[in-house]
Design an enzyme around this catalytic site. Structure first.
Site, short mmCIF file in Angstrom:
data_model
loop_
_atom_site.label_atom_id
_atom_site.label_comp_id
_atom_site.label_asym_id
_atom_site.label_seq_id
_atom_site.Cartn_x
_atom_site.Cartn_y
_atom_site.Cartn_z
CE LYS A 111 -4.27 -1.98 1.57
NZ LYS A 111 -3.85 -3.39 1.66
C1 LIG Z 1 -4.42 -4.45 0.91
C2 LIG Z 1 -3.63 -5.70 0.77
C3 LIG Z 1 -3.96 -6.69 -0.19
C4 LIG Z 1 -5.18 -6.59 -1.10
O1 LIG Z 1 -5.08 -5.60 -2.07
P1 LIG Z 1 -6.40 -5.01 -2.75
O2 LIG Z 1 -5.95 -3.88 -3.60
O3 LIG Z 1 -7.30 -4.58 -1.63
O4 LIG Z 1 -7.01 -6.12 -3.56
C5 LIG Z 1 -3.14 -7.81 -0.29
N1 LIG Z 1 -2.08 -7.97 0.53
C6 LIG Z 1 -1.74 -7.05 1.45
C7 LIG Z 1 -0.57 -7.30 2.32
C8 LIG Z 1 -2.49 -5.88 1.60
O5 LIG Z 1 -2.15 -4.98 2.54
#
Ligand SMILES: *Cc1c(COP(=O)(O)O)cnc(C)c1O
Length: 462
Positions: A111
């Site tokens: 993120k």
């Molecule tokens: C947020 C997240 C995801 C999922 O990603 P999306 O964009 O919500 O599909 C997968 N793995 C981790 C570690 C995350 O923080």
């Protein structure tokens, strides 16, 4: 480039307004009025670009005249200067697949790729156009810390993040509460994650309060986040292009809110040669069921070893739906109405065939997740985090496979220990967290208490 809502109620806003708006004012999501396209010759020329330069080429057309190119270049450079790896998102060979490491940012999860950029973009737009922004969000873990890391110390922005007291991992809690910048306000709620979400919703629907305190959100639906995430699909392809000898690449994507995999879908639509996008979910398989059956129906939420993917409804799904039905807002609205009325929506047979051409979907349970961490470690010595392991398992056996690694394994050491009997070594950003000073307010999960706290905190601010 101008943007419109997937539901048709917003038209012709520019990139800056789309970023400021976040969620479209008609409840839909913002999408470009037309997509640019990248010619094969251009793609060839971009193969050797640094991540930052590639990001400028790719994001530039979506920004259009809303920002001068030199300013965008500066924003991008500053956003990725906080990453500890010189390649930003390096691609490493692990066994017979490739792992795209997206976890070298300040909070060790993917993120950061989007939220470092979004934080700088918000700051830039507020400085240029005036105004202030007070971000409010509830978190069950990763998003809160990445959002805080994205805006800490930024001018004209305050951030309030609510987490359920004692119900998130100690590392995740410390990643937030050890950030002592004056504009960061952590709140531990005496309650659950659902209480936090309920309170945030209540604040946003209190329009006078929302206006007075200029409340905004940093959820996964901001278009700028999608753009930043699109870049690493192209980057990975560029690193592999010579070996691929013209073959398209397949990506396995651990999926929750559909933001990451939608960015891959966008990359493909504008010209990246992608063979298949593998949509990998854990036991929370609403999306896997949709790909299998053509019906999107909510279910129960289960707690798993990959908690960032424990979702019931995928907030970015509406963007895909919009493209699936031929960019027809009327049709999107009627499908969503059906969803609201009956708890499920169903696409036509033809559309369903298209869904299956776009995605291969696989659900992976906790036992298989642990087995994959163990197997990869035994074969190669590489330690996968449980989210990444879901993707690796879902993609197993495919040729020219790139698996997106969405978190550093040291963030999820409990699962890692269960799988291989020891922990992953922590990156610098996670070391010493338990010894650092913290700041956090503890509040009852009550709307009046929260309103008072926000009002008092912001009282002395301009
Ligand atoms: C947020 C997240 C995801 C999922 O990603 P999306 O964009 O919500 O599909 C997968 N793995 C981790 C570690 C995350 O923080």
């Amino acid at each position: 480039m101008n943007y419109r809502s997937t539901r048709g109620g917003v038209a012709s806003v520019d990139f800056a307004d789309a970023v400021r708006m976040g969620l479209a004012t008609d409840g839909g999501l913002l999408v470009p009025e037309a997509l640019p396209s990248v010619a094969p010759e251009t793609l060839e020329e971009w193969r050797r670009l640094r991540f930052q330069d590639l990001a400028l080429e790719l994001i530039g057309p979506f920004v259009g005249d809303a920002l001068p190119r030199a300013d965008l270049a500066d924003l991008i450079d500053r956003s990725y200067a906080t990453f500890t790896h010189p390649e930003v998102t390096p691609l490493v060979e692990v066994g017979d697949a490739w792992i795209l490491e997206l976890f070298h940012g300040p909070t060790a999860a993917f993120k950061d790729v989007a939220l470092q950029f979004l934080g700088n973009l918000f700051e830039y737009l507020l400085a240029r156009d005036g105004g202030r922004l007070n971000i409010i969000g509830a978190t069950s873990g990763d998003t809160g810390s990445a959002a805080i890391a994205g805006v800490r110390g930024k001018e004209r922005i305050e951030i309030f993040i609510l987490h359920p007291q004692g119900r998130i991992s100690p590392i995740q809690e410390r990643q937030m509460t050890t950030v002592l910048d004056a504009n960061v306000h952590n709140v531990a709620l005496r309650g659950t994650f659902d209480d936090g979400q309920r309170l945030v919703k209540a604040l946003f629907s209190d329009l006078p309060f929302k206006e007075r305190y200029r409340l905004g959100a940093v959820n996964s639906i901001n278009w700028a986040r999608i753009l930043a995430q699109m870049v690493y699909y192209f980057y990975a392809w560029g690193r592999l292009a010579e070996r691929l000898e013209g073959r398209p690449v397949t990506f396995a994507v651990p999926t929750g809110n559909f933001g990451d995999i939608f960015a891959g879908y966008l990359a493909k639509r504008i010209g990246l040669p992608i063979e298949r996008l593998i949509l990998a979910t854990n036991r929370n398989d609403i999306l896997t069921r949709f790909v299998a059956s053509g019906t999107y129906a909510t279910g129960e939420v289960y707690a798993t070893l990959s908690p960032a993917m424990d979702i019931q409804l995928a907030s970015n799904f509406e963007r895909y739906l919009y493209y699936l039905v031929g960019e027809d807002p009327g049709r999107v609205r009627s499908l969503l109405e059906e969803m609201g009325r009956t708890g499920q929506l169903r696409v036509t047979g033809e559309e369903h065939a298209q869904v299956q051409a776009d995605f291969a979907a696989v659900a992976v349970d906790d036992a298989a997740t642990l087995a994959q961490i163990r197997a990869t470690h035994a074969a190669t010595g590489y330690i996968l985090d449980p989210h990444t392991a879901v993707g690796v398992r879902a993609g197993a056996g495919r040729a020219d496979l790139v698996c997106l690694a969405t978190a550093h394994p040291a963030k999820f050491n409990e699962a890692v220990r269960q799988a291989i009997g020891r922990e992953a070594p922590a990156p610098a950003s996670l070391r010493g967290l338990m010894d650092k000073p913290t700041r956090c307010a503890v509040l009852d999960a009550d709307i009046a208490t929260l309103r008072d706290y926000i009002g008092e905190t912001l009282a002395g601010r301009p």
